[in-house]
Design a protein around this motif. Structure first.
Motif, short mmCIF file in Angstrom:
data_model
loop_
_atom_site.label_atom_id
_atom_site.label_comp_id
_atom_site.label_asym_id
_atom_site.label_seq_id
_atom_site.Cartn_x
_atom_site.Cartn_y
_atom_site.Cartn_z
N UNK A 120 3.74 19.99 5.05
CA UNK A 120 3.30 21.41 5.89
C UNK A 120 2.57 20.86 6.89
N UNK A 121 1.51 19.92 6.88
CA UNK A 121 0.33 19.70 7.69
C UNK A 121 0.61 18.64 8.67
N UNK A 122 1.50 17.55 7.99
CA UNK A 122 1.75 16.37 8.88
C UNK A 122 0.70 15.32 8.66
N UNK A 123 -0.25 15.58 7.72
CA UNK A 123 -1.26 14.65 7.53
C UNK A 123 -0.86 13.63 6.74
N UNK A 124 -1.44 12.30 7.11
CA UNK A 124 -1.09 10.91 6.31
C UNK A 124 -2.43 10.36 5.77
N UNK A 125 -2.17 10.08 4.35
CA UNK A 125 -3.26 10.04 3.54
C UNK A 125 -2.88 8.29 2.90
N UNK A 126 -3.90 7.58 2.94
CA UNK A 126 -3.47 6.41 2.31
C UNK A 126 -3.98 6.48 0.67
N UNK A 127 -3.14 6.23 -0.11
CA UNK A 127 -3.28 6.59 -1.51
C UNK A 127 -4.36 5.53 -2.34
N UNK A 128 -4.01 4.53 -1.94
CA UNK A 128 -4.90 3.29 -2.65
C UNK A 128 -5.29 2.03 -1.56
N UNK A 129 -6.26 1.48 -1.82
CA UNK A 129 -6.75 0.47 -1.32
C UNK A 129 -6.57 -0.81 -2.09
N UNK A 130 -5.66 -1.77 -1.45
CA UNK A 130 -5.37 -2.81 -2.28
C UNK A 130 -6.21 -4.01 -2.01
N UNK B 63 -13.86 13.71 -3.09
CA UNK B 63 -12.44 13.77 -3.71
C UNK B 63 -11.53 13.15 -2.73
N UNK B 64 -11.93 12.94 -1.49
CA UNK B 64 -10.78 12.14 -0.32
C UNK B 64 -11.03 10.58 -0.39
N UNK B 65 -12.09 10.15 -1.44
CA UNK B 65 -12.04 8.75 -1.40
C UNK B 65 -11.16 7.85 -1.75
N UNK B 66 -10.69 6.72 -1.29
CA UNK B 66 -9.44 6.24 -1.46
C UNK B 66 -10.01 5.48 -2.84
N UNK B 67 -8.87 5.33 -3.81
CA UNK B 67 -9.11 4.58 -5.03
C UNK B 67 -8.82 2.90 -4.46
N UNK B 68 -9.59 2.12 -5.26
CA UNK B 68 -9.34 0.77 -4.99
C UNK B 68 -8.77 -0.11 -6.02
N UNK B 69 -7.75 -0.62 -5.84
CA UNK B 69 -7.02 -1.34 -6.86
C UNK B 69 -7.28 -2.90 -6.47
N UNK B 70 -7.93 -3.34 -7.55
CA UNK B 70 -8.13 -4.96 -7.47
C UNK B 70 -7.12 -5.83 -7.90
N UNK C 190 0.83 -1.29 0.05
CA UNK C 190 0.02 0.15 0.01
C UNK C 190 0.64 1.34 0.03
N UNK C 191 0.47 2.25 -0.90
CA UNK C 191 1.24 3.63 -0.79
C UNK C 191 0.38 4.45 0.05
N UNK C 192 1.31 5.40 0.61
CA UNK C 192 0.79 6.43 1.56
C UNK C 192 1.36 7.65 1.26
N UNK C 193 0.53 8.80 1.50
CA UNK C 193 1.42 10.27 1.08
C UNK C 193 1.35 10.92 2.52
#
Length: 784
Positions: A153-163, A211-218, A146-149
């Motif tokens: 500046x904000x210290x905010x962590x976001x999951x970029x994809x849901x495998x 827009x913040x929905x996490x893309x799903x990779x199957x 899984x990729x995270x971003x």
């Protein structure tokens, strides 16, 4: 005066005795030679060079640093050194003001100006492979698949994809069921209205997806590999790999264990093992779609290799299926406006560099390399990694053997024009782009095949300047500000030392370390062997080093040492990987033997044609060169043609077997160390490139495998093999032994080493092995 003469004689005798080499002496723990620095890296602020070293002859190396300001060497703590090395292996932002790196499975960000460290993660899971995106505002990293971003500046962590594994598709109705469903809708307005409402709601939710929905990779049942995100954050690229279900992995039994029980070491498959199926995808987050990158239209993808013409019944001209490929790497330019796919065919014959239109998945050809043997060479993968990158947003660089030698090229993706940056009958052995992307720093052997030098050349191919001046071998590390270069330097009879110099032509090198040669080791005059060349039967020069005995001890017997690895260069002015053999060859020369070590055809350093000379026939032209070397020794050095022996390990062991089995009139004794005896039992990635798959090219395997020629053994053979060898399995030696037994041969022996892998570790094993080799030659090459 008489007493003085006696004293001189005694001292001379003592010195001569102290300088006498024995197998026990040269094969003892390598610490007796001295200690060379390894793993050289620069501190991020250019203030120091860090390296591993062992000047105190401890159990293992420790961490040291060299201060550029004080010119002093200091011992470092383990953790501090590990942190410096982690930072050195990190990635810079575009401005070169920050470094992102992973250390002990967590991520950090360093501000270079202040040395301030920000810890990004502290988890039980491992985070790794960080890089900057979105104009350096975020750091992307991977944890598992899984990729995270992380927003700086904000210290905010976001999951970029849901495998996820793909949900099973709804069962497709049969013809009758489909007819019934359609009939129900045509006879009930309520059912039709409900169906239309459901479809409208689904389409509406897709249109207003947050827009913040996490893309799903199957992934389905495939394995996910090489997941990365484009610099602008819009696209993901990844491979889905279907592992073969029928791939058998060989086990190596380990008999000498602490538990007292035999255990099995799981190793690898054998040549021709089924390969995985690769599919590369690009996922567009704007449209929430995954696009399969189609490779069935690549130029030449349906062209069958030339060797298939030898099997007309198996390979029909009417069958033109696309061959299997895999995407080795996806390289994005800095802004994320373009990407290049580095694609290889799984049969090793083709390489394509294709520009990707990420929004559509369409490919455009930038470069195509075809080799009827196999694609390889410095910077071109196979036994190493590819060397590619972006000079700017529209210029992509790579290495290619299209000229016959590995050279640097730059292709402009806007104009589709390609330019060769370096040229000549030599190889670019290493290359890296400068920080400002104005230069390439390269290591090449253009002055002589066995001499390395460091150069700087403009990215347009102009103004090439030589940076280093010493004759020998180099391993370089450039300071972060590129004002200095540190390098390990060696000569053929002088092991590696650390040097530093200004990054400028004519700059004087400063030697930093001076412990590679102990006083005990320096007491012996190790030969500065002559490097010569002779012409082989094909009219080509073969480079060799000669270990000559003094005239008084010359016994007219000769030994040929054969280096291993096949694709390796050993006739150089640098320190050899085979330092045990270097010492043993000196010992043999002291005993009157003339020793020659050649870079036979297939060796590295001499270009594509030399590299591929063994295609479909190992033990062909490479062995011819060894026979020609034997003949050269007879003519040029007065060697008795009936007193020539051979030894070597791994590929050198294979060559020794082929020599003893097929050339008994030339080689009277041979020691085959950890030899491949049947290429069908070796590793697929190496062997199938050279011999193709055994079930497709049985001719190549039949004529290349020594076990098929064991009946030709007439002279004396020694086989030595480690029993826990996970590279060339001990089974190779056992199978050959059984074959020799069945053939009734009695002029051979097998020495087994129960605790040794492919490369021996224990001095006792080295000593036993080389005492046997010396005894073999003394008994069979010297006149009784």
């Amino acid at each position: 005066m008489k007493k003085y003469a006696i004293l001189v004689f005694i001292l001379a005798s003592q010195i001569a005795h102290a300088q006498t080499l024995t197998v026990e002496k040269i094969m003892q723990d390598a610490k007796w030679i001295g200690t060379s620095p390894t793993n050289i890296v620069w501190r991020y602020d250019n203030s120091a060079i860090y390296f591993n070293w062992n000047p105190t002859k401890s159990v293992s190396d420790s961490a040291y640093s060299y201060s550029m300001q004080n010119a002093s060497i200091n011992k470092e703590t383990y953790n501090n050194a590990q942190m410096v090395k982690a930072i050195a292996n990190g990635v810079y932002n575009q401005a070169h003001t920050k470094i992102a790196f992973d250390f002990k499975a967590d991520l950090y960000l360093m501000d270079i100006a202040t040395s301030h460290l920000t810890r990004i993660t502290q988890t039980a899971e491992a985070e790794y492979n960080p890089y900057f995106i979105l104009n350096d505002s975020c750091i992307v990293y991977q944890s598992g698949n899984t990729l995270f971003s992380w927003n700086i500046a904000t210290g905010f962590t976001k999951q970029l994809a849901d495998i996820q594994k793909e949900q099973p598709a709804s069962k497709k109705p049969g013809e009758q069921d489909a007819w019934l469903q359609q009939q129900q809708l045509s006879t009930s307005d309520i059912l039709l209205q409900r169906k239309e409402q459901k479809e409208a709601r689904t389409n509406f939710l897709k249109a207003v997806k947050h827009a913040d929905s996490i893309p799903v990779i199957y992934t389905g049942n495939s394995n996910l590999e090489s997941l990365q995100v484009s610099p602008d954050g819009r696209f993901f690229t990844y491979n889905l790999v279907d592992a073969p279900s029928n791939a058998t992995i060989a086990n190596v039994p380990d008999y000498i264990t602490a538990s007292g029980y035999t255990t099995n070491i799981s190793t690898r498959g054998k040549a021709g093992v089924p390969q995985g199926k690769y599919a590369c995808y690009v996922f567009d987050t704007w449209h929430n779609t995954a696009i399969l990158i189609k490779t069935d239209a690549l130029p030449g993808i349906t062209v069958q290799p030339d060797y298939t013409k030898d099997y007309p019944a198996k390979f029909s001209d009417t069958v033109r299926k696309p061959r299997d490929v895999y995407v080795y790497a996806v390289s994005w330019n800095q802004t994320g406006t373009a990407a290049v796919l580095d694609i290889f065919s799984q049969d090793f014959k083709d390489r394509w560099l294709m520009q990707l239109n990420a929004a559509t998945g369409e490919l455009q050809l930038l470069d195509h390399q075809r080799d009827e043997a196999w694609i390889a060479g410095p910077g071109i993968a196979w036994v190493g990694s590819t060397n590619t990158g972006w000079v700017n947003d529209h210029s992509f660089y790579f290495q290619s053997e299209s000229s016959g030698y590995s050279h640097l090229y730059v292709v402009d993706i806007n104009t589709q024009t390609k330019k060769q940056i370096t040229q000549g009958n030599y190889e670019i052995q290493e290359a890296r782009l400068s920080r400002d992307k104005q230069y390439f720093y390269i290591i090449s052997n253009e002055e002589h095949p066995g001499k390395q030098s460091v150069y700087r050349i403009n990215t347009d191919g102009s103004n090439k300047q030589k940076i280093t001046s010493l004759t020998g071998g180099y391993e370089i590390s450039i300071s972060p500000d590129e004002k200095y270069i540190a390098y390990r330097y060696s000569y053929q009879n002088k092991p590696w030392e650390l040097y530093v110099q200004e990054n400028a032509p004519g700059a004087k090198p400063l030697q930093v370390t001076n412990k590679a040669m102990s006083d005990e080791w320096k007491a012996y005059p190790w030969r500065d062997t002559k490097i010569i060349s002779f012409t082989n039967r094909d009219g080509m020069p073969v480079y060799a080093r000669i270990y000559e005995p003094v005239k008084a001890t010359k016994n007219k017997a000769a030994v040929i040492f054969v280096h291993g690895a096949g694709y390796l260069q050993n006739v150089t002015y640098g320190w050899s990987y085979y330092y045990h053999e270097f010492m043993f060859n000196n010992l043999l020369a002291d005993k009157g033997y003339t020793v020659i070590d050649i870079d036979y055809q297939a060796s590295a350093g001499y270009g594509r044609n030399w590299r591929t000379a063994i295609y479909r026939y190992m033990g062909g032209k490479d062995l011819n060169d060894e026979v020609d070397a034997a003949n050269y020794l007879v003519k040029a050095y007065g060697i008795d043609p009936n007193r020539i022996g051979m030894y070597g390990g791994s590929y050198g062991g294979f060559m020794t077997l082929m020599a003893l089995f097929t050339q008994p009139n030339v080689f009277k004794a041979g020691a085959a160390l950890r030899p491949v005896t049947d290429w069908g039992h070796y590793d697929d990635g190496y062997t199938s490139a050279i011999l193709n798959q055994p079930y497709n090219d049985s001719i190549a395997y039949q004529r290349s495998s020594p076990i098929n020629f064991a009946a030709g053994l007439e002279n004396h053979l020694l086989i030595c093999h480690g029993m826990v060898d996970v590279n060339v399995h001990y089974q190779d030696a056992v199978r050959l032994a059984q074959r020799l037994i069945e053939l009734g041969k009695n002029n051979w022996e097998l020495a087994s080493y129960p605790v040794e892998d492919h490369s021996f570790i224990e001095p006792s094993s080295w000593t036993d092995e080389y005492k046997r080799i010396l005894q073999l030659f003394n008994q069979n090459l010297l006149k009784k």
